[in-house]
Motif scaffolding. Structure first.
Motif, PDB file in Angstrom:
ATOM      1  N   SER A  33       0.858  -1.188   0.000  1.00 23.84           N
ATOM      2  CA  SER A  33       0.000   0.000   0.000  1.00 23.84           C
ATOM      3  C   SER A  33       0.889   1.230   0.000  1.00 23.84           C
ATOM      4  O   SER A  33       1.427   1.629   1.035  1.00 23.84           O
ATOM      5  N   SER A  78       0.525   4.361   0.249  1.00 18.63           N
ATOM      6  CA  SER A  78      -0.573   5.229   0.646  1.00 18.63           C
ATOM      7  C   SER A  78      -0.328   6.688   0.290  1.00 18.63           C
ATOM      8  O   SER A  78      -1.261   7.426  -0.032  1.00 18.63           O
ATOM      9  N   ILE A 128      -1.453   0.909  -5.226  1.00 17.36           N
ATOM     10  CA  ILE A 128      -0.942  -0.373  -4.758  1.00 17.36           C
ATOM     11  C   ILE A 128       0.136  -0.810  -5.736  1.00 17.36           C
ATOM     12  O   ILE A 128      -0.093  -0.865  -6.950  1.00 17.36           O
ATOM     13  N   PRO A 153      -5.132   3.429   0.342  1.00 20.88           N
ATOM     14  CA  PRO A 153      -5.116   2.029   0.757  1.00 20.88           C
ATOM     15  C   PRO A 153      -4.371   1.846   2.075  1.00 20.88           C
ATOM     16  O   PRO A 153      -3.332   2.465   2.306  1.00 20.88           O
ATOM     17  N   LEU A 201      -3.538  -4.901   3.701  1.00 20.42           N
ATOM     18  CA  LEU A 201      -3.714  -5.786   2.558  1.00 20.42           C
ATOM     19  C   LEU A 201      -3.736  -7.243   3.010  1.00 20.42           C
ATOM     20  O   LEU A 201      -3.151  -7.605   4.028  1.00 20.42           O
ATOM     21  N   VAL A 233      -8.239  -5.024   0.191  1.00 20.32           N
ATOM     22  CA  VAL A 233      -7.633  -3.748   0.567  1.00 20.32           C
ATOM     23  C   VAL A 233      -8.580  -2.979   1.479  1.00 20.32           C
ATOM     24  O   VAL A 233      -9.716  -2.681   1.096  1.00 20.32           O
TER      25      VAL A 233
END
Length: 323
Positions: free
Chosen positions: A182, A184, A189, A212, A215, A225
Motif C-alpha cells: 500500500s 498510501s 498499490i 489504501p 492488505l 484492501v
C-alpha cells in the motif's frame, strides 16, 4: 465496562492464563463491506468470543514470559503469524519488532531490534510473512524491508518516479511470487515480482480514489484492501483499473486477514471490534463480532493454523488472542 486482569502461573514449562471480569454486550453499529466485485453490509450479532492467551513454551529459545501488559508494547500496529505459528508484532511506538514462540518472547531475535542497512527500523506499520518464513516490513521510509527467519536484513524493495511513501500495508501471495504494498502516500498499490523484486507495476493500473491501508491475499490470489473510504475492496489477481464502487460502512478499517477457508476478518478500528465474514457471503451480515467492549483501537490481525484470531490494539497497547 469491567477491567481485565490476566494472571500467568508457571509450573515447570507450562503456562496458564486466568481471565477475570470480562464483560461483553451486544451492539449494532452501522458497518458495511464494499468491493468492486461484491458488496457487504452488516449488522452485528451478539459477541460470544472469550479472549484467552494460553501458550505452550518452546525450550529452544531464551524465554521471556509474556506478562500483562504484554512486554510493554507502545501503540502496536503490525502483526503477522508464520507457518510455524511464530508471532511477530510491530511495536510501533518503541520502533521494534518482537517475535513470540510458543507464547514466549524470543529475546534473541535479534535483541528486539529490526535493522535496515544497519539502521534501526522505525514505526513498523505492517508485516507479512511468506511460505519460507521471511518477513516483509513497511513503516517510515520509502521501501519494503525483507528479513530472513532469524531476523537478518536481506534486501529492500522500492520504486522510482515516484518513490513510494507513507507505506501502510504489505502482503505476499501464497506462492510467494508477488509482493503487494500500500503506497498510501501516492494512493496506489504496487506489485513486486519475487524473489528479486526488480520488476514492479502499479497493481490497479491507476491512482485510487481512496488511500489504501491493510492488505491480504486469499488462496485464489484475490487481493483485499482496507481503504480510507470506510470500505474494503476486492481485486482479482489480474488487478482492476478505474475507481471501485464504494459505500461507506465501517469506521476506519485498518487491516484485513483471511483464514485457510477464505473467511474474511476486518479490524473495524474506530468501532473497537473485529468483524468476520463467511466466505461466499461477503454481501451478508458478519457471522461474528470479536472483541466488542474489550478492544479500543484494533489494528493488525492475524490467524494461526488453528484459526485462532490475534489482534494488536494500539489503544490498549496489547496483543490479544481470541479462540
Amino acid at each position: 465496562m469491567k477491567r481485565i486482569l490476566i494472571v500467568f502461573l508457571f509450573t515447570g514449562m507450562s503456562l496458564t492464563a486466568l481471565l477475570f471480569g470480562i464483560s461483553c454486550s451486544n451492539q449494532i453499529p452501522n458497518s458495511a463491506f464494499v468491493a468492486p466485485l461484491q458488496t457487504v453490509s452488516s449488522k452485528n450479532p451478539p459477541w460470544t468470543n472469550t479472549p484467552t492467551f494460553t501458550f505452550t513454551p518452546t525450550p529452544t529459545i531464551t524465554p521471556t514470559p509474556i506478562p500483562y501488559p504484554v512486554s510493554g508494547f507502545n501503540a502496536p500496529y503490525a502483526l503477522a503469524i508464520d507457518s510455524k505459528n511464530n508471532i511477530y508484532v510491530g511495536d510501533t511506538g518503541n520502533n521494534l519488532i518482537k517475535q513470540f514462540i510458543g507464547g514466549y518472547q524470543n529475546a534473541n531475535w535479534p535483541a528486539g531490534k529490526i535493522k535496515s542497512n544497519g539502521l534501526a527500523y522505525t514505526s513498523p506499520k505492517s508485516i507479512a510473512t511468506d511460505s519460507s518464513g521471511n518477513l516483509y516490513v513497511v513503516g517510515s521510509g520509502i521501501a519494503v524491508s525483507k528479513y530472513d527467519t532469524f531476523g537478518n536484513y536481506v534486501i529492500q524493495y522500492t520504486t522510482t518516479s515516484p518513490a513510494m511513501s507513507f507505506l501502510l500495508g504489505v502482503a505476499v501471495n501464497n506462492s510467494a511470487t508477488t509482493l503487494y504494498v500500500s503506497d498510501s502516500g501516492n494512493k496506489r498499490i504496487v506489485a513486486f515480482s519475487l524473489p528479486g523484486g526488480v520488476s514492479y507495476s502499479v497493481f490497479t493500473g491507476s491512482s485510487l480514489s481512496y488511500t489504501p491501508y491493510g492488505l491480504a491475499v486469499d488462496s485464489l490470489g484475490n487481493l483485499y484492501v482496507a481503504g480510507s473510504d470506510n470500505s474494503v475492496h476486492v481485486y482479482t489477481s489480474a488487478g482492476l483499473t478505474g475507481t471501485p464502487v464504494s459505500v461507506p460502512g465501517f469506521n476506519a478499517p485498518y487491516a484485513v486477514a483471511l483464514d485457510a477457508n477464505n473467511n474474511l476478518y476486518v479490524s473495524d478500528t474506530q468501532n473497537g471490534q473485529i468483524e468476520e465474514f463467511a466466505v461466499g457471503n461477503y454481501s451478508s451480515s458478519p457471522v461474528n463480532i470479536i472483541g466488542k467492549e474489550l478492544l479500543v483501537n484494533p489494528e493488525g490481525i492475524a490467524l494461526d493454523s488453528s484459526a485462532n484470531v490475534y489482534v494488536v490494539d494500539s489503544g490498549n497497547s496489547e496483543l490479544f488472542q481470541f479462540p
